[in-house]
Design a protein around this motif. Sequence first.
Motif, PDB file in Angstrom:
ATOM      1  N   CYS A  15      -8.012   0.085  -6.055  1.00 28.23           N
ATOM      2  CA  CYS A  15      -6.726   0.445  -5.370  1.00 28.23           C
ATOM      3  C   CYS A  15      -5.521  -0.006  -6.454  1.00 28.23           C
ATOM      4  CB  CYS A  15      -6.649  -0.687  -4.061  1.00 28.23           C
ATOM      5  SG  CYS A  15      -4.931  -0.737  -3.783  1.00 28.23           S
ATOM      6  N   CYS A  27      -8.657   4.517  -2.121  1.00 25.50           N
ATOM      7  CA  CYS A  27      -9.683   3.761  -1.168  1.00 25.50           C
ATOM      8  C   CYS A  27     -10.788   4.557  -0.888  1.00 25.50           C
ATOM      9  CB  CYS A  27      -9.063   2.778  -0.505  1.00 25.50           C
ATOM     10  SG  CYS A  27      -7.662   3.667   0.439  1.00 25.50           S
ATOM     11  N   CYS A  36      -2.027   6.268  -1.132  1.00 21.29           N
ATOM     12  CA  CYS A  36      -2.258   7.187  -2.280  1.00 21.29           C
ATOM     13  C   CYS A  36      -3.717   7.655  -1.560  1.00 21.29           C
ATOM     14  CB  CYS A  36      -2.503   6.708  -3.452  1.00 21.29           C
ATOM     15  SG  CYS A  36      -3.641   5.301  -3.765  1.00 21.29           S
ATOM     16  N   GLY A  37      -4.667   7.073  -1.276  1.00 19.69           N
ATOM     17  CA  GLY A  37      -5.854   7.620  -0.896  1.00 19.69           C
ATOM     18  C   GLY A  37      -7.039   7.080  -1.688  1.00 19.69           C
ATOM     19  N   CYS A  79       0.987  -1.169   0.075  1.00 16.13           N
ATOM     20  CA  CYS A  79      -0.055  -0.052   0.049  1.00 16.13           C
ATOM     21  C   CYS A  79       0.819   1.245   0.073  1.00 16.13           C
ATOM     22  CB  CYS A  79      -0.892  -0.021   1.226  1.00 16.13           C
ATOM     23  SG  CYS A  79      -1.704   1.745   1.427  1.00 16.13           S
ATOM     24  N   ILE A  80       0.604   1.941  -1.132  1.00 19.53           N
ATOM     25  CA  ILE A  80       1.493   3.334  -1.019  1.00 19.53           C
ATOM     26  C   ILE A  80       0.780   4.774  -0.269  1.00 19.53           C
ATOM     27  CG2 ILE A  80       2.822   2.558  -3.016  1.00 19.53           C
ATOM     28  CD1 ILE A  80       0.758   3.965  -4.885  1.00 19.53           C
TER      29      ILE A  80
END
Lengths: 253, 221
Positions: A230, A171, A168-169, A165-166
Amino acid sequence: MASKTINITLKIWRQKNANAKGSMETYKLDNVSTDSSFLEMLDQLNEQLINERQEPIAFDHDCREGICGMCSLYINGEAHGPDRAVTTCQLHMRKFKDGETIYIEPWRAKAFPVIKDLVVDRSAFDRIQQAGGFVSVNTSGRTMDANAIPIAKVDADKAFEAATCIGCGACVATCKNSSAMLFVSAKVSQMALLPQGKVEATQRVLNMVKQMDEEGFGNCTNTGACEVECPKEISLENIARMNREYMKASLKS
Amino acid sequence: MSNSTLLKSSIAKKIAMALSGLFLISFLSLHFFINLMSVFSADVFNSMSHFMGYNPVIQFLMQPILIVGVIFHFVMGFVLEIKNRNARTVAYVKFNGAANSSWASRNMIISGLVVLAFLGLHMYDFWAHEVVYKYVDAKAIDTTRYYSELVAKFESPVRTVLYSLAFVLLALHLWHGFNSSFQSVGFNNKYSKKLHKLGYAFAIIVPVGFIFIALFHHFNN
Ligand code: HEM
Ligand code: SF4
Ligand code: FES
Protein backbone atom coordinates in the motif's frame (compact mmCIF):
# COMPACT_ATOMS: atom_id res chain seq x y z
CA MET A 1 25.90 17.24 -13.03
CA ALA A 2 24.72 15.17 -15.92
CA SER A 3 22.22 12.59 -14.83
CA LYS A 4 22.79 8.94 -15.48
CA THR A 5 20.86 7.20 -18.20
CA ILE A 6 19.96 3.55 -18.60
CA ASN A 7 18.79 1.34 -21.45
CA ILE A 8 15.96 -1.00 -20.61
CA THR A 9 13.74 -3.69 -22.09
CA LEU A 10 10.04 -3.48 -21.29
CA LYS A 11 7.50 -6.26 -21.38
CA ILE A 12 4.11 -4.60 -21.36
CA TRP A 13 0.55 -5.91 -21.46
CA ARG A 14 -1.23 -4.68 -24.60
CA GLN A 15 -4.96 -5.14 -25.02
CA LYS A 16 -7.04 -3.22 -27.60
CA ASN A 17 -10.24 -3.08 -25.57
CA ALA A 18 -12.17 -4.82 -22.82
CA ASN A 19 -13.15 -7.74 -25.02
CA ALA A 20 -9.91 -8.20 -26.95
CA LYS A 21 -7.42 -10.87 -26.06
CA GLY A 22 -4.27 -9.19 -24.80
CA SER A 23 -0.64 -10.24 -24.73
CA MET A 24 2.74 -9.16 -23.40
CA GLU A 25 4.73 -7.12 -25.96
CA THR A 26 8.42 -6.32 -25.82
CA TYR A 27 9.85 -2.81 -26.29
CA LYS A 28 13.37 -1.45 -26.11
CA LEU A 29 13.89 2.01 -24.64
CA ASP A 30 17.27 3.74 -24.56
CA ASN A 31 18.59 6.78 -22.71
CA VAL A 32 16.16 6.78 -19.83
CA SER A 33 17.24 9.29 -17.21
CA THR A 34 17.46 7.70 -13.76
CA ASP A 35 15.98 10.94 -12.43
CA SER A 36 12.76 10.43 -14.36
CA SER A 37 9.71 8.96 -12.75
CA PHE A 38 8.26 5.66 -13.92
CA LEU A 39 5.42 7.47 -15.67
CA GLU A 40 7.85 9.86 -17.39
CA MET A 41 9.64 6.78 -18.67
CA LEU A 42 6.33 5.56 -20.12
CA ASP A 43 5.77 9.02 -21.67
CA GLN A 44 9.17 8.66 -23.31
CA LEU A 45 8.23 5.22 -24.62
CA ASN A 46 4.92 6.56 -25.94
CA GLU A 47 6.72 9.37 -27.80
CA GLN A 48 8.94 6.75 -29.37
CA LEU A 49 5.88 4.68 -30.33
CA ILE A 50 4.11 7.70 -31.81
CA ASN A 51 7.21 8.56 -33.84
CA GLU A 52 7.20 5.00 -35.12
CA ARG A 53 3.50 5.42 -35.98
CA GLN A 54 2.45 2.84 -33.44
CA GLU A 55 -0.41 3.02 -30.96
CA PRO A 56 0.79 4.54 -27.65
CA ILE A 57 0.28 2.59 -24.44
CA ALA A 58 -2.75 3.54 -22.38
CA PHE A 59 -2.09 3.92 -18.65
CA ASP A 60 -3.87 5.77 -15.85
CA HIS A 61 -2.43 8.87 -14.20
CA ASP A 62 -3.52 12.29 -13.00
CA CYS A 63 -1.81 14.20 -10.19
CA ARG A 64 1.62 12.57 -10.59
CA GLU A 65 2.42 13.42 -6.99
CA GLY A 66 0.99 10.49 -5.09
CA ILE A 67 -2.30 11.96 -3.95
CA CYS A 68 -5.01 11.15 -6.46
CA GLY A 69 -4.81 7.35 -6.58
CA MET A 70 -5.18 7.27 -10.34
CA CYS A 71 -1.88 5.63 -11.33
CA SER A 72 -1.53 1.90 -10.95
CA LEU A 73 0.69 -0.74 -12.67
CA TYR A 74 2.01 -4.09 -11.55
CA ILE A 75 5.75 -3.66 -12.02
CA ASN A 76 8.08 -6.65 -11.85
CA GLY A 77 5.54 -8.62 -9.87
CA GLU A 78 4.68 -5.89 -7.34
CA ALA A 79 1.97 -3.26 -7.14
CA HIS A 80 3.45 0.22 -7.73
CA GLY A 81 6.81 -1.48 -8.27
CA PRO A 82 9.64 -2.48 -5.95
CA ASP A 83 9.75 0.66 -3.79
CA ARG A 84 7.78 0.97 -0.52
CA ALA A 85 5.18 3.57 0.44
CA VAL A 86 5.11 5.17 -3.00
CA THR A 87 2.72 5.22 -5.91
CA THR A 88 3.92 4.45 -9.43
CA CYS A 89 4.07 8.16 -10.23
CA GLN A 90 6.49 8.60 -7.30
CA LEU A 91 8.66 5.67 -8.34
CA HIS A 92 11.99 6.66 -9.85
CA MET A 93 13.93 4.97 -12.60
CA ARG A 94 17.01 4.93 -10.35
CA LYS A 95 15.39 1.90 -8.72
CA PHE A 96 16.19 -0.03 -11.92
CA LYS A 97 19.45 -1.23 -13.38
CA ASP A 98 20.95 -0.63 -16.79
CA GLY A 99 19.97 -3.45 -19.14
CA GLU A 100 17.14 -4.60 -16.88
CA THR A 101 13.95 -6.16 -18.24
CA ILE A 102 10.88 -4.63 -16.58
CA TYR A 103 7.48 -6.32 -16.62
CA ILE A 104 4.46 -4.01 -16.58
CA GLU A 105 0.97 -5.46 -16.17
CA PRO A 106 -2.41 -4.01 -15.28
CA TRP A 107 -4.07 -4.69 -11.89
CA ARG A 108 -5.44 -8.20 -12.12
CA ALA A 109 -8.78 -8.92 -10.47
CA LYS A 110 -12.12 -10.06 -11.77
CA ALA A 111 -13.62 -6.99 -10.12
CA PHE A 112 -11.14 -4.71 -11.98
CA PRO A 113 -11.64 -5.59 -15.66
CA VAL A 114 -9.12 -4.23 -18.16
CA ILE A 115 -10.47 -1.38 -20.30
CA LYS A 116 -7.41 -0.96 -22.49
CA ASP A 117 -3.73 -1.90 -22.14
CA LEU A 118 -2.80 -1.01 -18.56
CA VAL A 119 -6.03 0.80 -17.69
CA VAL A 120 -8.52 -1.06 -15.50
CA ASP A 121 -12.05 -0.20 -14.40
CA ARG A 122 -11.99 0.53 -10.67
CA SER A 123 -15.58 1.71 -10.41
CA ALA A 124 -16.24 -1.24 -8.06
CA PHE A 125 -14.53 0.92 -5.42
CA ASP A 126 -16.90 3.80 -6.18
CA ARG A 127 -19.91 1.53 -5.73
CA ILE A 128 -18.54 0.30 -2.38
CA GLN A 129 -18.14 3.93 -1.29
CA GLN A 130 -21.64 4.77 -2.44
CA ALA A 131 -22.97 1.87 -0.37
CA GLY A 132 -21.93 3.58 2.86
CA GLY A 133 -18.55 5.28 2.79
CA PHE A 134 -19.91 8.65 3.85
CA VAL A 135 -21.51 10.56 6.69
CA SER A 136 -24.94 12.02 6.03
CA VAL A 137 -24.92 15.69 6.95
CA ASN A 138 -27.99 17.86 7.13
CA THR A 139 -27.17 21.01 5.15
CA SER A 140 -30.37 22.88 5.98
CA GLY A 141 -28.44 25.64 7.68
CA ARG A 142 -28.05 24.36 11.21
CA THR A 143 -25.02 22.19 10.50
CA MET A 144 -22.87 21.80 13.57
CA ASP A 145 -19.23 22.79 13.32
CA ALA A 146 -17.26 19.53 13.24
CA ASN A 147 -14.56 21.11 15.38
CA ALA A 148 -17.06 21.69 18.17
CA ILE A 149 -17.06 17.97 18.96
CA PRO A 150 -14.09 16.93 21.08
CA ILE A 151 -12.24 13.91 19.69
CA ALA A 152 -9.42 12.05 21.44
CA LYS A 153 -6.08 12.64 19.73
CA VAL A 154 -5.43 8.90 19.33
CA ASP A 155 -8.74 8.39 17.55
CA ALA A 156 -8.31 11.48 15.41
CA ASP A 157 -4.86 10.27 14.34
CA LYS A 158 -6.07 6.76 13.53
CA ALA A 159 -9.03 8.11 11.59
CA PHE A 160 -6.69 10.41 9.69
CA GLU A 161 -4.30 7.58 8.87
CA ALA A 162 -7.19 5.50 7.53
CA ALA A 163 -8.41 8.50 5.55
CA THR A 164 -5.11 8.76 3.69
CA CYS A 165 -6.17 5.80 1.52
CA ILE A 166 -6.28 7.10 -2.04
CA GLY A 167 -8.33 4.23 -3.43
CA CYS A 168 -5.66 3.15 -5.88
CA GLY A 169 -6.47 -0.57 -5.64
CA ALA A 170 -2.90 -1.79 -5.08
CA CYS A 171 -4.15 -3.82 -2.14
CA VAL A 172 -6.51 -5.76 -4.40
CA ALA A 173 -3.90 -6.12 -7.12
CA THR A 174 -1.24 -7.47 -4.79
CA CYS A 175 -3.48 -9.79 -2.78
CA LYS A 176 -3.31 -13.40 -3.95
CA ASN A 177 -7.07 -13.52 -3.27
CA SER A 178 -7.87 -10.17 -4.92
CA SER A 179 -9.41 -9.11 -1.64
CA ALA A 180 -10.49 -5.50 -1.15
CA MET A 181 -10.47 -5.72 2.63
CA LEU A 182 -7.70 -3.16 3.19
CA PHE A 183 -9.46 -0.51 1.12
CA VAL A 184 -12.89 -1.17 2.60
CA SER A 185 -11.52 -1.36 6.13
CA ALA A 186 -9.78 1.99 5.70
CA LYS A 187 -13.04 3.56 4.56
CA VAL A 188 -15.00 1.91 7.38
CA SER A 189 -12.41 2.84 10.02
CA GLN A 190 -12.07 6.45 9.03
CA MET A 191 -15.74 6.93 9.95
CA ALA A 192 -16.09 4.38 12.73
CA LEU A 193 -13.43 6.11 14.80
CA LEU A 194 -15.17 9.47 14.81
CA PRO A 195 -18.35 10.47 16.66
CA GLN A 196 -19.90 11.79 13.42
CA GLY A 197 -19.49 8.35 11.87
CA LYS A 198 -20.94 6.39 14.76
CA VAL A 199 -24.54 7.27 13.91
CA GLU A 200 -24.60 5.23 10.72
CA ALA A 201 -21.91 2.74 11.75
CA THR A 202 -24.09 -0.36 11.81
CA GLN A 203 -25.57 0.01 8.34
CA ARG A 204 -22.33 1.35 6.90
CA VAL A 205 -20.20 -1.71 7.56
CA LEU A 206 -22.94 -4.15 6.60
CA ASN A 207 -23.70 -2.37 3.32
CA MET A 208 -20.10 -1.78 2.32
CA VAL A 209 -19.11 -5.39 2.96
CA LYS A 210 -22.18 -6.60 1.08
CA GLN A 211 -21.24 -4.45 -1.91
CA MET A 212 -17.62 -5.60 -1.68
CA ASP A 213 -18.74 -9.22 -1.86
CA GLU A 214 -21.12 -8.55 -4.74
CA GLU A 215 -18.34 -6.96 -6.78
CA GLY A 216 -16.51 -10.28 -6.80
CA PHE A 217 -13.45 -9.49 -4.67
CA GLY A 218 -11.89 -12.48 -2.92
CA ASN A 219 -11.68 -13.32 0.78
CA CYS A 220 -8.91 -12.02 3.00
CA THR A 221 -6.57 -14.70 4.37
CA ASN A 222 -4.35 -12.28 6.28
CA THR A 223 -1.23 -12.71 4.17
CA GLY A 224 -0.49 -9.05 4.88
CA ALA A 225 0.73 -8.37 1.32
CA CYS A 226 -1.64 -5.38 0.99
CA GLU A 227 -0.17 -3.55 3.96
CA VAL A 228 3.36 -3.96 2.56
CA GLU A 229 2.46 -2.76 -0.94
CA CYS A 230 0.00 0.00 0.00
CA PRO A 231 1.50 3.38 -1.01
CA LYS A 232 -0.15 4.97 2.03
CA GLU A 233 0.87 2.23 4.47
CA ILE A 234 -2.70 1.57 5.58
CA SER A 235 -2.42 -0.82 8.53
CA LEU A 236 -3.94 -4.28 8.92
CA GLU A 237 -5.29 -2.94 12.21
CA ASN A 238 -8.06 -1.45 10.07
CA ILE A 239 -9.11 -4.88 8.84
CA ALA A 240 -9.29 -6.18 12.41
CA ARG A 241 -11.37 -3.11 13.30
CA MET A 242 -13.70 -3.72 10.37
CA ASN A 243 -14.15 -7.35 11.45
CA ARG A 244 -15.08 -6.14 14.94
CA GLU A 245 -17.43 -3.53 13.50
CA TYR A 246 -18.99 -6.20 11.33
CA MET A 247 -19.54 -8.57 14.24
CA LYS A 248 -21.06 -5.78 16.33
CA ALA A 249 -23.30 -4.69 13.47
CA SER A 250 -24.45 -8.24 12.71
CA LEU A 251 -25.48 -8.80 16.29
CA LYS A 252 -27.32 -5.47 16.40
CA SER A 253 -29.23 -5.67 13.15
CA MET B 1 -29.02 -12.89 12.49
CA SER B 2 -30.15 -15.72 10.29
CA ASN B 3 -27.97 -18.66 9.54
CA SER B 4 -27.67 -17.87 5.89
CA THR B 5 -26.31 -14.35 6.41
CA LEU B 6 -24.07 -15.85 9.05
CA LEU B 7 -21.95 -17.62 6.48
CA LYS B 8 -22.82 -15.70 3.35
CA SER B 9 -20.58 -12.71 3.80
CA SER B 10 -16.83 -12.88 3.36
CA ILE B 11 -16.19 -11.60 6.87
CA ALA B 12 -18.55 -14.10 8.47
CA LYS B 13 -16.76 -16.94 6.66
CA LYS B 14 -13.46 -15.53 7.77
CA ILE B 15 -14.51 -15.42 11.38
CA ALA B 16 -15.96 -18.94 11.21
CA MET B 17 -12.70 -20.15 9.69
CA ALA B 18 -10.75 -18.50 12.49
CA LEU B 19 -12.95 -19.92 15.23
CA SER B 20 -12.66 -23.44 13.81
CA GLY B 21 -8.89 -22.96 13.54
CA LEU B 22 -8.66 -21.77 17.15
CA PHE B 23 -10.78 -24.71 18.22
CA LEU B 24 -8.39 -27.08 16.42
CA ILE B 25 -5.46 -25.36 18.09
CA SER B 26 -6.92 -25.95 21.54
CA PHE B 27 -7.59 -29.58 20.66
CA LEU B 28 -4.05 -29.91 19.34
CA SER B 29 -2.66 -28.54 22.61
CA LEU B 30 -4.54 -31.11 24.63
CA HIS B 31 -3.52 -33.91 22.28
CA PHE B 32 0.10 -32.80 22.53
CA PHE B 33 -0.01 -32.75 26.30
CA ILE B 34 -1.37 -36.29 26.51
CA ASN B 35 1.11 -37.64 23.96
CA LEU B 36 3.97 -35.98 25.78
CA MET B 37 3.09 -38.01 28.87
CA SER B 38 3.94 -41.16 26.92
CA VAL B 39 7.58 -40.10 26.96
CA PHE B 40 7.65 -39.83 30.74
CA SER B 41 5.30 -42.49 32.01
CA ALA B 42 3.46 -45.36 30.36
CA ASP B 43 1.05 -45.47 33.32
CA VAL B 44 0.06 -41.82 33.14
CA PHE B 45 -0.35 -42.09 29.37
CA ASN B 46 -2.49 -45.21 29.75
CA SER B 47 -4.80 -43.72 32.33
CA MET B 48 -5.25 -40.48 30.35
CA SER B 49 -5.90 -42.38 27.13
CA HIS B 50 -8.37 -44.62 28.87
CA PHE B 51 -10.21 -41.62 30.26
CA MET B 52 -10.39 -40.04 26.81
CA GLY B 53 -11.50 -43.30 25.24
CA TYR B 54 -14.28 -44.22 27.65
CA ASN B 55 -15.57 -41.02 29.22
CA PRO B 56 -19.07 -40.54 27.76
CA VAL B 57 -18.82 -36.73 27.63
CA ILE B 58 -15.56 -36.95 25.68
CA GLN B 59 -16.75 -39.79 23.47
CA PHE B 60 -20.25 -38.73 22.65
CA LEU B 61 -20.11 -34.96 22.95
CA MET B 62 -16.54 -33.72 22.47
CA GLN B 63 -15.51 -36.21 19.81
CA PRO B 64 -18.45 -35.48 17.46
CA ILE B 65 -17.85 -31.74 17.95
CA LEU B 66 -14.21 -32.27 17.03
CA ILE B 67 -15.08 -34.27 13.92
CA VAL B 68 -17.58 -31.64 12.79
CA GLY B 69 -14.98 -28.96 13.55
CA VAL B 70 -12.31 -30.63 11.43
CA ILE B 71 -14.71 -31.23 8.53
CA PHE B 72 -16.03 -27.67 8.73
CA HIS B 73 -12.49 -26.30 8.74
CA PHE B 74 -11.21 -28.08 5.67
CA VAL B 75 -14.45 -27.80 3.67
CA MET B 76 -14.50 -24.06 4.36
CA GLY B 77 -10.79 -23.98 3.48
CA PHE B 78 -11.59 -25.46 0.06
CA VAL B 79 -14.58 -23.16 -0.46
CA LEU B 80 -12.48 -20.07 0.27
CA GLU B 81 -9.61 -21.29 -1.89
CA ILE B 82 -11.93 -21.81 -4.88
CA LYS B 83 -13.65 -18.45 -4.39
CA ASN B 84 -10.31 -16.70 -4.11
CA ARG B 85 -8.97 -18.33 -7.25
CA ASN B 86 -12.08 -17.24 -9.12
CA ALA B 87 -11.55 -13.64 -8.01
CA ARG B 88 -8.59 -13.38 -10.42
CA THR B 89 -9.39 -14.78 -13.84
CA VAL B 90 -6.19 -13.69 -15.59
CA ALA B 91 -2.98 -14.54 -13.76
CA TYR B 92 0.00 -12.22 -13.56
CA VAL B 93 2.92 -13.08 -15.83
CA LYS B 94 5.17 -11.94 -13.02
CA PHE B 95 3.97 -12.20 -9.41
CA ASN B 96 6.52 -11.59 -6.68
CA GLY B 97 4.61 -12.85 -3.66
CA ALA B 98 7.76 -13.37 -1.63
CA ALA B 99 8.35 -9.60 -1.66
CA ASN B 100 5.44 -8.93 0.65
CA SER B 101 4.22 -12.09 2.38
CA SER B 102 5.40 -15.38 3.83
CA TRP B 103 5.30 -18.67 1.94
CA ALA B 104 3.26 -20.18 4.77
CA SER B 105 0.60 -17.49 4.46
CA ARG B 106 0.25 -17.94 0.70
CA ASN B 107 0.09 -21.72 0.78
CA MET B 108 -2.32 -22.62 3.57
CA ILE B 109 -4.15 -24.89 1.15
CA ILE B 110 -0.98 -26.92 0.50
CA SER B 111 -0.01 -27.27 4.16
CA GLY B 112 -3.68 -27.94 4.93
CA LEU B 113 -3.93 -30.67 2.31
CA VAL B 114 -0.86 -32.44 3.67
CA VAL B 115 -2.29 -32.23 7.18
CA LEU B 116 -5.58 -33.58 5.82
CA ALA B 117 -3.82 -36.54 4.19
CA PHE B 118 -2.05 -37.13 7.48
CA LEU B 119 -5.36 -36.99 9.34
CA GLY B 120 -6.63 -39.75 7.04
CA LEU B 121 -3.71 -41.99 7.96
CA HIS B 122 -3.98 -40.99 11.61
CA MET B 123 -7.69 -41.76 11.80
CA TYR B 124 -7.03 -45.12 10.18
CA ASP B 125 -4.20 -45.84 12.61
CA PHE B 126 -5.85 -44.94 15.89
CA TRP B 127 -9.48 -43.90 15.58
CA ALA B 128 -10.62 -46.75 13.28
CA HIS B 129 -8.69 -49.13 15.50
CA GLU B 130 -10.56 -47.86 18.57
CA VAL B 131 -13.94 -48.14 16.89
CA VAL B 132 -13.24 -51.72 15.84
CA TYR B 133 -11.90 -52.62 19.27
CA LYS B 134 -14.81 -51.12 21.19
CA TYR B 135 -17.82 -51.57 18.96
CA VAL B 136 -17.11 -54.12 16.23
CA ASP B 137 -15.10 -56.71 18.09
CA ALA B 138 -16.55 -55.45 21.40
CA LYS B 139 -13.43 -56.55 23.24
CA ALA B 140 -13.12 -56.25 27.00
CA ILE B 141 -11.84 -53.06 28.59
CA ASP B 142 -8.09 -53.10 28.98
CA THR B 143 -6.80 -50.00 30.72
CA THR B 144 -3.16 -50.67 29.89
CA ARG B 145 -3.19 -51.38 26.16
CA TYR B 146 -2.67 -47.81 24.91
CA TYR B 147 1.03 -47.41 25.50
CA SER B 148 1.95 -50.66 23.75
CA GLU B 149 -0.39 -49.83 20.86
CA LEU B 150 1.30 -46.46 20.48
CA VAL B 151 4.79 -47.93 20.56
CA ALA B 152 3.82 -50.62 18.04
CA LYS B 153 2.69 -47.96 15.54
CA PHE B 154 6.02 -46.20 15.60
CA GLU B 155 8.03 -49.34 14.92
CA SER B 156 7.56 -48.72 11.21
CA PRO B 157 10.19 -46.28 9.88
CA VAL B 158 7.89 -45.33 6.98
CA ARG B 159 5.11 -44.28 9.33
CA THR B 160 7.53 -42.42 11.57
CA VAL B 161 8.88 -40.47 8.58
CA LEU B 162 5.39 -39.74 7.22
CA TYR B 163 4.24 -38.49 10.61
CA SER B 164 7.31 -36.29 10.96
CA LEU B 165 6.89 -34.79 7.49
CA ALA B 166 3.24 -34.01 8.14
CA PHE B 167 4.20 -32.19 11.32
CA VAL B 168 6.63 -29.98 9.40
CA LEU B 169 3.71 -28.91 7.22
CA LEU B 170 1.53 -28.47 10.32
CA ALA B 171 4.21 -26.14 11.67
CA LEU B 172 3.95 -24.04 8.50
CA HIS B 173 0.15 -24.10 8.74
CA LEU B 174 0.28 -22.85 12.30
CA TRP B 175 3.07 -20.35 11.59
CA HIS B 176 0.52 -18.35 9.67
CA GLY B 177 -2.71 -19.79 11.07
CA PHE B 178 -2.22 -19.08 14.77
CA ASN B 179 -1.78 -15.34 14.37
CA SER B 180 -4.08 -15.11 11.40
CA SER B 181 -7.00 -16.39 13.41
CA PHE B 182 -6.59 -13.67 16.02
CA GLN B 183 -6.47 -11.01 13.31
CA SER B 184 -9.63 -12.52 11.79
CA VAL B 185 -11.63 -12.26 14.99
CA GLY B 186 -10.57 -8.64 15.27
CA PHE B 187 -7.82 -9.00 17.85
CA ASN B 188 -5.15 -6.52 16.79
CA ASN B 189 -3.95 -4.19 19.53
CA LYS B 190 -1.01 -3.38 21.81
CA TYR B 191 -0.81 -7.01 22.93
CA SER B 192 -0.56 -8.34 19.38
CA LYS B 193 3.24 -8.16 19.18
CA LYS B 194 3.58 -10.40 22.22
CA LEU B 195 0.88 -12.71 20.95
CA HIS B 196 2.67 -13.02 17.59
CA LYS B 197 5.77 -14.29 19.39
CA LEU B 198 3.66 -16.80 21.28
CA GLY B 199 2.06 -17.88 17.99
CA TYR B 200 5.41 -18.49 16.32
CA ALA B 201 6.65 -20.36 19.39
CA PHE B 202 3.54 -22.53 19.42
CA ALA B 203 3.89 -23.23 15.69
CA ILE B 204 7.42 -24.56 16.25
CA ILE B 205 7.28 -26.16 19.69
CA VAL B 206 4.14 -28.26 19.27
CA PRO B 207 4.94 -29.88 15.88
CA VAL B 208 8.59 -30.36 16.81
CA GLY B 209 7.38 -31.90 20.06
CA PHE B 210 5.15 -34.32 18.16
CA ILE B 211 8.10 -35.27 15.93
CA PHE B 212 10.22 -35.80 19.02
CA ILE B 213 7.60 -38.12 20.51
CA ALA B 214 7.38 -40.15 17.29
CA LEU B 215 11.16 -40.47 17.03
CA PHE B 216 11.44 -41.24 20.74
CA HIS B 217 9.17 -44.25 20.47
CA HIS B 218 10.71 -45.34 17.19
CA PHE B 219 14.24 -45.45 18.54
CA ASN B 220 13.47 -46.34 22.13
CA ASN B 221 11.76 -49.62 21.42
C1 HEM C 1 -4.88 -29.92 13.35
C2 HEM C 1 -5.21 -29.46 12.20
C3 HEM C 1 -5.38 -28.00 11.82
C4 HEM C 1 -5.21 -26.87 12.58
C5 HEM C 1 -4.79 -26.75 14.03
C6 HEM C 1 -5.52 -25.74 11.70
C7 HEM C 1 -5.48 -24.41 12.08
C8 HEM C 1 -5.75 -23.34 11.26
C9 HEM C 1 -5.81 -21.98 11.67
C10 HEM C 1 -5.61 -21.47 13.07
C11 HEM C 1 -6.10 -21.23 10.56
C12 HEM C 1 -6.22 -19.71 10.47
C13 HEM C 1 -7.64 -19.26 10.37
C14 HEM C 1 -7.70 -17.80 10.00
O1 HEM C 1 -6.89 -17.33 9.21
O2 HEM C 1 -8.57 -17.08 10.48
C15 HEM C 1 -6.20 -22.11 9.46
C16 HEM C 1 -6.47 -21.71 8.15
C17 HEM C 1 -6.61 -22.58 7.08
N1 HEM C 1 -6.65 -23.95 7.14
FE1 HEM C 1 -6.26 -25.07 8.78
N2 HEM C 1 -5.85 -26.20 10.46
C18 HEM C 1 -5.78 -27.58 10.49
C19 HEM C 1 -6.08 -28.43 9.46
C20 HEM C 1 -6.42 -28.05 8.17
C21 HEM C 1 -6.78 -28.97 7.12
C22 HEM C 1 -6.87 -30.48 7.26
C23 HEM C 1 -7.02 -28.24 6.01
C24 HEM C 1 -7.42 -28.84 4.70
C25 HEM C 1 -7.29 -28.36 3.55
C26 HEM C 1 -6.82 -26.83 6.36
C27 HEM C 1 -6.96 -25.75 5.49
C28 HEM C 1 -6.84 -24.43 5.85
C29 HEM C 1 -6.89 -23.31 4.93
C30 HEM C 1 -7.07 -23.37 3.42
C31 HEM C 1 -6.75 -22.15 5.71
C32 HEM C 1 -6.69 -20.70 5.21
C33 HEM C 1 -8.05 -20.12 5.11
C34 HEM C 1 -8.11 -18.69 5.58
O3 HEM C 1 -7.17 -18.18 6.18
O4 HEM C 1 -9.15 -18.07 5.34
N3 HEM C 1 -6.48 -26.76 7.69
N4 HEM C 1 -6.01 -23.40 9.90
S1 SF4 D 1 -5.63 0.70 1.14
FE1 SF4 D 1 -3.69 1.41 0.22
S2 SF4 D 1 -3.42 0.07 -1.55
FE2 SF4 D 1 -5.57 -0.11 -0.98
S3 SF4 D 1 -6.66 1.41 -2.17
FE3 SF4 D 1 -6.13 2.44 -0.25
S4 SF4 D 1 -4.15 3.42 -0.66
FE4 SF4 D 1 -4.45 1.94 -2.33
S1 FES E 1 -0.97 9.88 -10.56
FE1 FES E 1 -2.00 10.56 -8.75
S2 FES E 1 -1.27 9.13 -7.28
FE2 FES E 1 -0.07 8.61 -9.02
